[in-house]
Design an enzyme around this catalytic site. Structure first.
Site, PDB file in Angstrom:
ATOM      1  N   ASP A 211       0.842  -1.197   0.000  1.00 48.22           N
ATOM      2  CA  ASP A 211       0.000   0.000   0.000  1.00 48.22           C
ATOM      3  C   ASP A 211       0.882   1.254   0.000  1.00 48.22           C
ATOM      4  O   ASP A 211       1.882   1.318   0.719  1.00 48.22           O
ATOM      5  CB  ASP A 211      -0.862  -0.030   1.271  1.00 48.22           C
ATOM      6  CG  ASP A 211      -1.811   1.140   1.383  1.00 48.22           C
ATOM      7  OD1 ASP A 211      -2.723   1.233   0.552  1.00 48.22           O
ATOM      8  OD2 ASP A 211      -1.627   1.963   2.298  1.00 48.22           O
ATOM      9  N   ASP A 337     -10.536   2.664  -4.624  1.00 40.13           N
ATOM     10  CA  ASP A 337     -10.301   4.096  -4.409  1.00 40.13           C
ATOM     11  C   ASP A 337     -10.899   4.986  -5.494  1.00 40.13           C
ATOM     12  O   ASP A 337     -10.889   6.204  -5.361  1.00 40.13           O
ATOM     13  CB  ASP A 337      -8.786   4.383  -4.356  1.00 40.13           C
ATOM     14  CG  ASP A 337      -8.136   3.826  -3.110  1.00 40.13           C
ATOM     15  OD1 ASP A 337      -8.813   3.755  -2.059  1.00 40.13           O
ATOM     16  OD2 ASP A 337      -6.944   3.457  -3.173  1.00 40.13           O
TER      17      ASP A 337
HETATM   18  C1  GLC Z   1      -4.009   3.465  -0.376  1.00 40.77           C
HETATM   19  C2  GLC Z   1      -5.291   2.677  -0.307  1.00 40.77           C
HETATM   20  C3  GLC Z   1      -6.378   3.604   0.182  1.00 40.77           C
HETATM   21  C4  GLC Z   1      -6.004   4.099   1.560  1.00 40.77           C
HETATM   22  C5  GLC Z   1      -4.627   4.734   1.554  1.00 40.77           C
HETATM   23  C6  GLC Z   1      -4.109   4.883   2.943  1.00 40.77           C
HETATM   24  O1  GLC Z   1      -4.060   4.493  -1.306  1.00 40.77           O
HETATM   25  O2  GLC Z   1      -5.575   2.118  -1.553  1.00 40.77           O
HETATM   26  O3  GLC Z   1      -7.624   2.962   0.233  1.00 40.77           O
HETATM   27  O4  GLC Z   1      -6.944   5.031   2.023  1.00 40.77           O
HETATM   28  O5  GLC Z   1      -3.677   3.937   0.886  1.00 40.77           O
HETATM   29  O6  GLC Z   1      -3.739   3.646   3.457  1.00 40.77           O
END
Ligand code: GLC
Length: 556
Positions: A211, A337
């Site tokens: 992530d 997202d």
């Molecule tokens: C990434 C994930 C998203 C999350 C962010 C913080 O972009 O895909 O859903 O809010 O990281 O962890």
């Protein structure tokens, strides 16, 4: 590339599950691991000719670790445990085992740019300036006027700095203030994270999706980011050049170390959410100079493209040019997202026919060179839920209460999987349960059970497409070559190996001449899959494409 020598993750189709809304076995309205287990056969039942199963190769689970769920799991409070919402460690081991029995690999989400502010590490770190973990997060003194230490912003809007009374200092968070960024310069932090990664590898997980993997490293002097030319809103993350808190050179070192660790184990994979905000800088840099970083850095191009053939083709050509030898692009249309592609693309003037768009988009995704990611529900044509009432909203992380800033909610793309036309679309195996998010109103029509029965449904098209791909060396590992230089309303490209040529024709609009030059002379083609022609038929190269035709032909 040779099919036999290819790694599993280069020829796989990976299916992303958002566990909160995929399948709820215990009837509490929230999806769980037992629910996923009950639905595994739908994903792949191990039978290559199955009538009811999609035939994907791997699942990526959005986070299932212990979490207070401010960012719905992307805020981990204990990396070594499963969140009770989803079940137990034993349930996870069962899922791993059941998936493996069906030939499905399991990829976990690894959220290591930040933890939850309820993680013990942060609780300890924030308790004083001299505790053993005091340097595990990005702490800075206030500016001389008592304000924030520098101009770094949160991705979700407003300053990225939040004041902590106990320490009398600010901590930095790329995302919500409940998600403090860890200090990757501290060797103890690294050691703790690497140890945790081994914990899951030892359990047998097949890989990780990293992530936010381009923002781990931050400038050690905490220098201000420059603003973009002409930008006025100082609270908008996109108005800065993220020179000092994104894509830093040492970010690559961290990923390399994770890769080395992964490579100690057999055949595991790392994917990465490599978001970049500079068109000159491409996610291909995350393969590493010697292919020693991510195996599969995400390719965001389709997610941000309009539905226009020339635009999509330019993006594909760019990736073909930049992707290093031996590596594969990693395309996706949707994720948790962004709005689902049918909701994004139905707006444009070429998009009069959603079913045709869905089939054409599926074809592009599954026939360009690379590893495709599917997002749950896209295979049945799920669209965004546009009317989620505010009291049912779940995406709380996107708001910054200090500044009042926020980015659009992502809930619309995260609604329950639509399995059948029973109450709540069969998402819950319980009775009369209020699901985590409301089910899209279109579920009576758009659901797995119904779409399996309709021969020309998007779902049956995906199933056939996945099967065609699995049976074609060229589609899995062949070279990509376009037959149209600068397309306007249709695409025509080849995938080729020494033994096989597959031609993909996609018409975005009404009947038109195929209009290829003489470079393609092959006389006869077998229809592998088409929404307009009979499968198995041997045909001449068509002179005209029918309206919204999607055809995959093999040199016969
Ligand atoms: C990434 C994930 C998203 C999350 C962010 C913080 O972009 O895909 O859903 O809010 O990281 O962890």
């Amino acid at each position: 590339m040779n099919l036999k020598k290819t790694k599993w993750w280069q020829k796989s189709v990976i299916y992303q599950i958002y566990p909160l809304t995929f399948a709820d076995a215990n009837g509490d309205g929230k999806g769980d691991l037992k629910g996923i287990i009950r639905r595994l056969d739908y994903l792949n039942d191990g039978n290559p000719n199955s009538q009811t199963s999609l035939g994907i190769d791997a699942i990526w689970l959005s986070p299932i670790n212990q979490s207070p769920m401010i960012d719905n799991g992307y805020d981990v409070s204990d990396y070594r445990d499963i969140c009770p919402t989803f079940g137990t460690l034993a349930d996870f081991e069962k899922l791993l085992n059941e998936a493996h029995q069906r030939g499905i690999k399991v990829i976990m989400d690894l959220v290591i740019n930040h933890t939850s502010n309820q993680h013990n590490w942060f609780i300890e770190s924030s308790s004083s300036r001299d505790n053993p973990k005091s340097d595990w997060y990005l702490w800075q003194d206030p500016a001389p006027d008592g304000g924030v230490p520098n101009n770094w912003l949160s991705y979700f809007g407003g300053s990225g700095w939040t004041f902590n009374q106990q320490r009398g200092q600010y901590y930095y968070h790329t995302f919500n203030y409940n998600q403090p960024d860890v200090n990757w310069r501290n060797p103890d932090v690294k050691a703790a994270i690497y140890d945790m990664i081994r914990f899951w590898l030892n359990k047998g997980v097949d890989g990780f999706r990293l992530d936010a993997s381009s923002v781990y490293s931050k400038d050690q002097y905490f220098r201000d980011n420059p603003m973009k030319f002409g930008a006025t809103d100082k609270n908008d993350y996109n108005n800065q050049h993220h020179l000092y808190n994104k894509n830093l050179p040492d970010n690559h070192q961290i990923i390399k170390e994770i890769r080395q660790l992964i490579d100690e184990y057999d055949d595991r994979v790392i994917l990465g959410e490599t978001f970049i905000d500079n068109r000159l800088y491409d996610s291909v840099v995350f393969y590493g100079v010697n292919n020693d970083e991510l195996h599969l850095p995400f390719t965001f191009e389709f997610a941000f493209s309009p539905w226009y053939p020339a635009y999509l083709q330019q993006e594909i050509e760019k990736k073909e040019l930049l992707t290093p030898a031996g590596a594969s692009p990693t395309y996706f249309l949707d994720n948790h997202d962004i709005p689902r592609h049918l909701s994004r693309w139905i707006e444009c003037s070429l998009c009069t026919n959603p079913k045709a768009i869905a089939k054409a988009a599926a074809t592009i995704l599954l026939t360009v060179r690379g590893t495709p990611l599917l997002y749950y529900g896209q295979e049945i044509g799920m669209v965004n839920h546009l009317n989620i009432p505010p009291e049912k909203a779940r995406d709380k992380a996107v708001a910054n209460p200090q500044s009042g800033e926020s980015v659009p909610s992502r809930d619309g793309a995260r609604t329950p999987m639509q399995w059948d036309d029973s109450a709540q679309a069969g998402f819950s195996f319980g009775k009369n349960v209020e699901p985590w998010l409301p089910v899209n109103e279109n579920y009576l029509d758009v659901n797995v059970e119904n779409k399996l029965k309709q021969d020309d449904s998007i779902l049956n098209f995906y199933k056939s497409l996945l099967r065609v791909r699995k049976n074609s060396e060229a589609l899995q590992v062949g070279r990509w070559r376009t037959l149209i230089y600068y397309p306007y309303e249709h695409l025509a490209y080849l995938r080729e190996t020494e033994h096989e040529s597959v031609l993909i024709l996609i018409n975005f609009s009404y009947e038109k001449d195929l209009g290829l030059d003489e470079s393609i002379e092959i006389p006869m083609w077998e229809v592998l899959l088409s929404n307009k022609r009979k499968t198995g038929k041997i045909i001449d190269l068509p002179e005209k494409l029918q309206p919204f035709e999607v055809s995959i032909l093999r040199k016969s």
